[in-house]
Scaffold this motif. Sequence first.
Motif, mmCIF file in Angstrom:
data_model
loop_
_atom_site.group_PDB
_atom_site.id
_atom_site.type_symbol
_atom_site.label_atom_id
_atom_site.label_comp_id
_atom_site.label_asym_id
_atom_site.label_seq_id
_atom_site.Cartn_x
_atom_site.Cartn_y
_atom_site.Cartn_z
ATOM 1 N N GLN A 30 -2.653 -9.448 16.288
ATOM 2 C CA GLN A 30 -1.712 -8.905 15.572
ATOM 3 C C GLN A 30 -2.167 -7.717 14.748
ATOM 4 O O GLN A 30 -2.936 -8.051 13.800
ATOM 5 N N ARG A 31 -1.264 -6.510 14.660
ATOM 6 C CA ARG A 31 -1.787 -5.710 13.833
ATOM 7 C C ARG A 31 -0.614 -5.237 12.905
ATOM 8 O O ARG A 31 0.539 -4.877 13.406
ATOM 9 N N ILE A 32 -0.589 -5.416 11.811
ATOM 10 C CA ILE A 32 0.563 -5.192 10.808
ATOM 11 C C ILE A 32 0.331 -4.022 9.908
ATOM 12 O O ILE A 32 -0.614 -3.993 9.204
ATOM 13 N N VAL A 33 1.131 -3.038 9.863
ATOM 14 C CA VAL A 33 1.307 -1.640 9.277
ATOM 15 C C VAL A 33 2.014 -1.946 8.139
ATOM 16 O O VAL A 33 3.423 -1.983 8.452
ATOM 17 N N LEU A 34 1.631 -1.625 7.032
ATOM 18 C CA LEU A 34 2.387 -1.807 5.660
ATOM 19 C C LEU A 34 3.076 -0.360 5.535
ATOM 20 O O LEU A 34 2.952 0.624 6.032
ATOM 21 N N ALA A 35 4.386 -0.793 5.008
ATOM 22 C CA ALA A 35 5.208 0.445 4.977
ATOM 23 C C ALA A 35 4.975 1.369 3.490
ATOM 24 O O ALA A 35 4.381 0.887 2.446
ATOM 25 N N ASP A 36 5.052 2.288 3.635
ATOM 26 C CA ASP A 36 4.962 3.349 2.428
ATOM 27 C C ASP A 36 5.973 3.163 1.762
ATOM 28 O O ASP A 36 7.333 3.185 2.270
ATOM 29 N N SER B 199 0.603 -1.152 0.165
ATOM 30 C CA SER B 199 0.153 -0.086 0.031
ATOM 31 C C SER B 199 1.014 1.326 0.028
ATOM 32 O O SER B 199 1.914 1.187 0.147
ATOM 33 N N ASP B 200 0.009 2.317 -0.147
ATOM 34 C CA ASP B 200 0.833 3.461 -0.146
ATOM 35 C C ASP B 200 2.092 3.923 -1.035
ATOM 36 O O ASP B 200 3.170 4.467 -0.585
ATOM 37 N N LEU B 201 1.779 3.428 -2.156
ATOM 38 C CA LEU B 201 3.203 3.663 -3.240
ATOM 39 C C LEU B 201 3.403 5.194 -3.624
ATOM 40 O O LEU B 201 4.144 5.347 -3.935
ATOM 41 N N HIS B 202 2.061 5.758 -3.615
ATOM 42 C CA HIS B 202 1.644 6.896 -4.017
ATOM 43 C C HIS B 202 2.572 7.163 -5.277
ATOM 44 O O HIS B 202 3.435 8.227 -5.505
ATOM 45 N N LEU C 131 -3.401 -2.396 -1.238
ATOM 46 C CA LEU C 131 -4.376 -1.636 -0.346
ATOM 47 C C LEU C 131 -4.526 -0.297 -0.246
ATOM 48 O O LEU C 131 -4.442 0.241 0.997
ATOM 49 N N GLY C 132 -4.610 0.281 -1.251
ATOM 50 C CA GLY C 132 -4.949 1.946 -1.237
ATOM 51 C C GLY C 132 -3.818 2.655 -1.619
ATOM 52 O O GLY C 132 -2.546 2.390 -0.912
ATOM 53 N N ASP C 133 -3.931 3.769 -1.977
ATOM 54 C CA ASP C 133 -3.028 4.883 -2.243
ATOM 55 C C ASP C 133 -2.003 4.342 -3.139
ATOM 56 O O ASP C 133 -0.816 4.515 -2.921
ATOM 57 N N ILE C 134 -2.248 3.418 -3.958
ATOM 58 C CA ILE C 134 -1.344 2.894 -5.180
ATOM 59 C C ILE C 134 -0.741 4.132 -5.842
ATOM 60 O O ILE C 134 0.150 4.271 -6.198
#
Length: 239
Positions: A212-218, A7-10, A39-42
């Motif tokens: 568990q909550r995993i936050v993907l890297a931008d 996610s968050d490739l922007h 998962l969004g903000d590609i």
Amino acid sequence: MKALFLSDLHLPAEPSPLREGFLRFLAGPARAARSVWLLGDIFEYWIGDDVGLQVYAPEVAALRDLTAHGVAVHFMHGNRDFLVGRRFAHAADVTLAQDPVVVELDGRAALLSHGDLWCTDDHAYQRWRRFSRNRAAQALFVRLPRRLRERVAGGVRSRSDSEKRNKPEAIMDVNPAAIERALRRSGTRLLIHGHTHRPDDHALHIDGQPAQRIVLADWRPQRMEYLEADRGALRRIVL
């Protein structure tokens, strides 16, 4: 039977290392996966399928080529590319995913989301989110001339960046209580999301059970990372 998440490739409208990296990902690691979840903000911003399909034609073609190789690709809207629509889905041969959605990873249920819906302490953003997801407002916007849409999107982006600099850090993160409610409602104990640009692995306890909550890297030119789920294991991989 790998599943890959990012996610968050922007990805910007102009050529960039980020766009080159995404194309390498689609032509390389993604082909060994069973499924890929975007998962969004590609995209940095998407002002309508009519424009986006032209600007991001190489990415659309690469996605279609990936699905032709038997990989299931799922696209979830983010706060920058919420106008991605059915024309894009058809052209890229991807599935538009609900936010949030529960999926099974090697027999384990996981809750997937872009993540912004749980930043409930940022009331101004949540008001904007509700407005931007309004179908009537979206339909009116995509009928505007391209140049006007580009100016509006640029203004929204500039205002968002300015507001972030003046907001307390805490309100731009997810709300812990909102996360717990989401996990309880979904019956899952694993959450994967993006949006916050705060990649981390959080150990939680929900009703006495570990979660568990995993936050993907931008993505940044110097580090492009995705999450791999394979045979019950989760690991971060740098492209």
